[in-house]
Design an enzyme around this catalytic site. Structure first.
Site, PDB file in Angstrom:
ATOM      1  N   CYS A 130      -3.982  -1.487   8.141  1.00 38.45           N
ATOM      2  CA  CYS A 130      -3.178  -1.914   9.284  1.00 38.45           C
ATOM      3  C   CYS A 130      -3.111  -0.792  10.311  1.00 38.45           C
ATOM      4  CB  CYS A 130      -1.756  -2.260   8.846  1.00 38.45           C
ATOM      5  SG  CYS A 130      -1.645  -3.374   7.429  1.00 38.45           S
ATOM      6  N   ASN A 139       0.049   0.022   4.474  1.00 38.27           N
ATOM      7  CA  ASN A 139      -0.512   0.428   3.189  1.00 38.27           C
ATOM      8  C   ASN A 139      -0.771   1.927   3.148  1.00 38.27           C
ATOM      9  OD1 ASN A 139      -0.536  -1.798   1.544  1.00 38.27           O
ATOM     10  ND2 ASN A 139      -2.575  -2.484   2.149  1.00 38.27           N
TER      11      ASN A 139
END
Length: 325
Positions: free
Chosen positions: A2, A79
């Site tokens: 991301c 993440n």
């Protein structure tokens, strides 16, 4: 994988992509001021700042991926696999489960200064939401119009970094991402007028954009950090709402993942599942999804924020095409 980005004009904007091989059925969730948050170790909060964000709803509880509260404080979890490390409960600390972190901060804090103070005693625990939801390995960007910080829980303990870039991706840890920017200090939106390679050789200005030659274009988290920071720092737009929202989506498009370019296993591919842009000052949520490039909005100010009922809207994921003829 991301990417999260902040952007400041007259208003403050906070955007992120969620890149993964599938969707968890995330929705746009609004927790009004009187929705009861029941934290595992720090007690219940039945009256708090209203929050809007992206969440998976499980047993009536919003598991927030990213969110902004009514005061303009924003947070997103990205993440951080292999580096995130959570602990058991520690006496004398504020023990907050990983899945509780975003609402815990946004319920209590109206700005980044208050968030910094709140995090002084935090211990992020390895408590799962349920047997169905393993603990996600994340780190977080927390931002408002005054700036950003990055929060990481690693084996060495809690790390809170000033984040002058206002950008976050995934691995490596944030301090290494910032140091890596030194390797790209020569990049520019302008083409250099005088070549520094050699004064004795003939150099021709054969293309526009030569000032950014060397900007990484791959999909790795380290390259996305550099690219998102460069694009953000050189972005120009008018100060009106539509122009700013459009510009944030253009910044996020620079790190978007099209299906087929990041192959995983069993024929799966990582894609940009959704992209969100918050106007944190006006508290409006704008988003697109992989198969719906039309910007859709949810305005928290149109809801009854004194309610105790969780509100949620499914994302519009089907492509919407406007025919002009």
């Amino acid at each position: 994988m991301c990417t999260a980005v902040t952007y400041k004009k007259d208003d403050f904007y906070f955007g992120r992509t969620l890149d993964y091989e599938f969707s968890y059925g995330e929705e746009i969730a609004v927790t009004p001021r009187n929705y009861p948050f029941r934290f595992r170790e720090t007690g219940d909060i039945s009256n708090h700042y209203a929050i809007i964000g992206t969440a998976h709803i499980a047993d009536g509880y919003p598991l927030y991926y990213d969110a902004v509260n009514e005061k303009g404080l924003a947070a997103a979890g990205l993440n951080f696999v292999g580096n995130a490390h959570y602990r058991e409960k520690i006496n004398g600390m504020d023990n907050v489960a990983q899945f509780e972190l975003i609402p815990w901060i946004l319920c209590k804090c109206q700005n980044l200064c208050e968030a910094r103070k709140l995090l002084e005693k935090i211990n992020i625990t390895n408590t799962p939401f349920s047997d169905k939801f393993p603990v996600a390995e994340l780190h977080w960007i927390i931002s408002d119009k005054t700036g950003s910080i990055t929060l990481e829980s690693v084996k060495d303990g809690i790390k809170i970094y000033d984040n002058p870039a206002g950008v976050l991706t995934n691995n490596p840890p944030f301090d290494m991402q910032m140091f890596n920017l030194n390797n790209y200090r020569n990049l520019s939106a302008k083409t250099p007028e005088i070549p520094t390679f050699s004064s004795a050789l003939p150099f021709s200005e054969y293309s526009r954009g030569l000032g950014a030659l060397g900007l990484p274009g791959d999909l790795s988290s380290q390259s996305r950090f550099v690219r998102a920071t460069f694009v953000k720092e050189n972005s120009v737009c008018e100060p009106d709402e539509n122009s700013c929202v459009s510009q944030v989506f253009h910044i996020m498009d620079s790190v978007a993942q099209p299906r087929g370019c990041c192959e995983l296993k069993n024929g799966e591919y990582e894609i940009t599942v959704y992209t969100v842009c918050y106007n944190a000052d006006k508290v409006i949520y704008y988003y697109t999804t992989y198969d719906n490039r039309q910007i859709t909005a949810v305005d928290i100010n149109r809801e009854n924020l004194n309610s105790d009922a969780l509100l949620h809207y499914p994302m519009k994921t089907g492509e919407q095409i406007l025919f002009q003829n």
